[in-house]
Motif scaffolding. Sequence first.
Motif, mmCIF file in Angstrom:
data_model
loop_
_atom_site.group_PDB
_atom_site.id
_atom_site.type_symbol
_atom_site.label_atom_id
_atom_site.label_comp_id
_atom_site.label_asym_id
_atom_site.label_seq_id
_atom_site.Cartn_x
_atom_site.Cartn_y
_atom_site.Cartn_z
ATOM 1 N N GLU A 395 0.831 -1.209 0.000
ATOM 2 C CA GLU A 395 0.000 0.000 0.000
ATOM 3 C C GLU A 395 0.862 1.254 0.000
ATOM 4 N N GLN A 396 2.013 1.195 0.658
ATOM 5 C CA GLN A 396 2.955 2.316 0.574
ATOM 6 C C GLN A 396 3.283 2.612 -0.888
ATOM 7 N N GLU A 397 3.540 1.551 -1.641
ATOM 8 C CA GLU A 397 3.895 1.706 -3.055
ATOM 9 C C GLU A 397 2.727 2.246 -3.855
ATOM 10 N N GLU A 398 1.516 1.807 -3.528
ATOM 11 C CA GLU A 398 0.312 2.315 -4.201
ATOM 12 C C GLU A 398 0.162 3.820 -3.975
ATOM 13 N N ILE A 399 0.311 4.218 -2.719
ATOM 14 C CA ILE A 399 0.158 5.636 -2.357
ATOM 15 C C ILE A 399 1.221 6.473 -3.056
ATOM 16 N N ALA A 400 2.471 5.978 -3.040
ATOM 17 C CA ALA A 400 3.565 6.719 -3.674
ATOM 18 C C ALA A 400 3.322 6.883 -5.177
ATOM 19 N N LYS A 401 2.869 5.805 -5.829
ATOM 20 C CA LYS A 401 2.593 5.863 -7.263
ATOM 21 C C LYS A 401 1.469 6.860 -7.558
ATOM 22 N N TYR A 402 0.435 6.826 -6.744
ATOM 23 C CA TYR A 402 -0.699 7.739 -6.900
ATOM 24 C C TYR A 402 -0.257 9.195 -6.735
ATOM 25 N N LEU A 403 0.535 9.453 -5.685
ATOM 26 C CA LEU A 403 0.976 10.818 -5.415
ATOM 27 C C LEU A 403 1.977 11.301 -6.459
ATOM 28 N N ASN A 404 2.818 10.418 -6.949
ATOM 29 C CA ASN A 404 3.746 10.811 -8.018
ATOM 30 C C ASN A 404 2.979 11.343 -9.225
ATOM 31 N N LYS A 405 1.916 10.643 -9.579
ATOM 32 C CA LYS A 405 1.111 11.046 -10.741
ATOM 33 C C LYS A 405 0.391 12.359 -10.480
ATOM 34 N N LYS A 406 -0.306 12.452 -9.337
ATOM 35 C CA LYS A 406 -1.093 13.642 -9.038
ATOM 36 C C LYS A 406 -0.208 14.864 -8.798
ATOM 37 N N CYS A 407 0.864 14.678 -8.031
ATOM 38 C CA CYS A 407 1.747 15.807 -7.707
ATOM 39 C C CYS A 407 2.511 16.285 -8.935
ATOM 40 N N ASN A 408 2.805 15.367 -9.850
ATOM 41 C CA ASN A 408 3.488 15.759 -11.082
ATOM 42 C C ASN A 408 2.618 16.714 -11.900
ATOM 43 N N ILE A 409 1.322 16.455 -11.930
ATOM 44 C CA ILE A 409 0.398 17.344 -12.649
ATOM 45 C C ILE A 409 0.384 18.720 -12.001
ATOM 46 N N ILE A 410 0.268 18.748 -10.684
ATOM 47 C CA ILE A 410 0.241 20.025 -9.958
ATOM 48 C C ILE A 410 1.569 20.758 -10.125
ATOM 49 N N ASP A 411 2.678 20.025 -10.013
ATOM 50 C CA ASP A 411 3.999 20.652 -10.135
ATOM 51 C C ASP A 411 4.203 21.289 -11.501
ATOM 52 N N LYS A 412 3.663 20.665 -12.554
ATOM 53 C CA LYS A 412 3.802 21.241 -13.894
ATOM 54 C C LYS A 412 3.022 22.551 -14.016
ATOM 55 N N VAL A 413 1.842 22.590 -13.396
ATOM 56 C CA VAL A 413 1.052 23.831 -13.401
ATOM 57 C C VAL A 413 1.816 24.930 -12.658
ATOM 58 N N ILE A 414 2.358 24.577 -11.485
ATOM 59 C CA ILE A 414 3.117 25.539 -10.690
ATOM 60 C C ILE A 414 4.341 26.027 -11.468
ATOM 61 N N GLN A 415 5.039 25.095 -12.126
ATOM 62 C CA GLN A 415 6.237 25.457 -12.885
ATOM 63 C C GLN A 415 5.916 26.454 -13.995
ATOM 64 N N LYS A 416 4.807 26.216 -14.706
ATOM 65 C CA LYS A 416 4.424 27.136 -15.776
ATOM 66 C C LYS A 416 4.118 28.527 -15.237
ATOM 67 N N LYS A 417 3.459 28.568 -14.088
ATOM 68 C CA LYS A 417 3.136 29.860 -13.486
ATOM 69 C C LYS A 417 4.405 30.565 -12.992
ATOM 70 N N GLU A 418 5.340 29.803 -12.446
ATOM 71 C CA GLU A 418 6.608 30.390 -11.997
ATOM 72 C C GLU A 418 7.423 30.896 -13.175
ATOM 73 N N GLU A 419 7.385 30.170 -14.279
ATOM 74 C CA GLU A 419 8.080 30.624 -15.487
ATOM 75 C C GLU A 419 7.454 31.903 -16.017
ATOM 76 N N MET A 420 6.123 31.992 -15.915
ATOM 77 C CA MET A 420 5.439 33.205 -16.350
ATOM 78 C C MET A 420 5.865 34.391 -15.502
ATOM 79 N N ILE A 421 5.964 34.175 -14.183
ATOM 80 C CA ILE A 421 6.409 35.238 -13.287
ATOM 81 C C ILE A 421 7.821 35.675 -13.655
#
Length: 445
Positions: A395-421
Motif C-alpha cells: 500500500e505504501q507503493e500504491e500511495i507513492a505511485k498515486y501521489l507521483n502522478k497527481k503531484c506531477n500534474i500540480i507541479d507542472k502547473v506551478i512550474q508554468k506559473k513560476e516561469e510566467m512570473i
Amino acid sequence: MSREMKDSGVEWIGEIPEEWKIRRLKALLIERNQKNDDLKTKFILSLGVNYGVVPYSEKEGGGNKAKENLQDYKVAYPGDIVMNSMNIISGSVGISHYMGCVSPVYYMFYPRNNDVNVNYYHFLFQTKAFQRSLVGLGNGILIKENEKGNFNTVRMRIPVNRLNALFLPVPNLEEQNRISTFLTDKCLKIENIIKDTEKSIEKYKKLKLALITKSVTKGIRKNRKFKDSGYDFIGLIPEEWEICKVRHIGRLQNGISKGAEYFGKGYPFVSYGDVYRNYSLPRQVEGLIDSTEKEQEIYSVKKGDVFFTRTSETIEEVGFSSVCEKDILNATFAGFLIRLRPFEQEKIDTEFLKYYFRSEHQRFYLVKEMNLVTRASLGQPLLKGMPVLIPPKVEQEEIAKYLNKKCNIIDKVIQKKEEMIQEISEYKKSLIYEYVTGKREVPKS
C-alpha cells in the motif's frame, strides 16, 4: 521623431540622449548614516528582494531575527532609498515609506539637491544592467550567473565608497519626473499580475499539501474500516496500518561540522538548501567539502536515507525533509541536517517516505512541540518521538505511485506559473532599463 543619442562612456549604461549627463552617485545622492544610538525610533523595518521596505512584523520568508539592542541600528526616513549592502547585486533595494530603524548592513540614500527625483534612481537600481555592473566590487565572494541571467550568490558586501564612485545617467528633473510617473504606473500593473499569479501558485501548493496529507494518513483505497490513531492531529487511520515512532524505524545522525576553509573543494556535500528545497535530493549536489574517508563513512548519503533540516532562524524552515533515492558516492551532509537511516529498508518504501515526512500533520507536530529560543532547533529527542504511520509495503507503493502522478500534474502547473512570473519580471526589468537610460522616451503630456 527619434532623439539624438551619444555614448555614455559607461558600458552598462550604453547610449543615452544627447542632452543627458553622467555623474557619480555621490554627486546625486547622500548616504544617511545616522545611528539609532539615542533610540530615535523603535519601529523596525526590513528589506527584501521581493517585497521592498516593510515593517519587520510584515516581512516575508523569515530571515534573520531582529537585534535586541536597537541602538545598533541605523535610522531610515520616508523617501530614502534603502539598500542591503550584502544583497544589492540580487536587487535588494527599495524606497522607505516609513521612519524606522534598519539593520546596520543597510545603506540609506537621499537626494543631494532638488534636481534629483529619488524614485527615478530607485528604478535605475532595480535594473539587471546596474546589478551586473556591481560584479567585482564586492569583498571576496564568488558570484555565479545562472542560465536565466540572474545571480546566485551567498552574501557579498558592496562597500559604500565603491557605490559612491559609480557613474549614473542624469536626465533633467522634468524628464526624471516623467519617467518616474510612467514607470510607477506600468510597474504597478505588472506587480499586480505577479501577485495574482503568486496567489494562484500558493493555492496549488496548498492543494498539493492537502492531497499528500490525506493520502498518507487515510490511504487511497475506498470502503475500508478505520481506527483511532491516538493523535488528535492525525485522527482516524486505516485499521490495518501500524503506528510507531521515528525511533522505531531508524537511526538518527547529525551532520558534519567543519571550518569554512574546508568548503568549496573536495567531495560532494549535501547542503541545507538541497533538503529544504527538494522532496528528493538532487542526483548531483553542487556543494563540495574536503572530507576524509572516515567522515564519508560516518556521514554517508545512501539510498533510503531521509534528511531533515535541523536548525534555522525561524521555525517555519525547520523539519523539512528530503529522501535520497540513489547513493551519492563519497558524500557527507551538513551539520544543520539530521539523517534518518531506516533499520529495515525492505519494509519501508522510500517514495512513500518522500511524501509522508512532508505532510501537513508532520509540520503541525514539529511546530507544536518545538521550542524557539534564539534559533529554531530540531533535536534528536523530539524527532525520535515523532509518530509515523506504516501502511503495508504494497500500500505504501500504491500511495507513492498515486501521489507521483497527481503531484506531477500540480507541479507542472506551478512550474508554468513560476516561469510566467520569471518572464514578466524580466520584461519589467527590461522596460525599466529602456526608459531610465533614455533609449525609449516617455511622451510629454
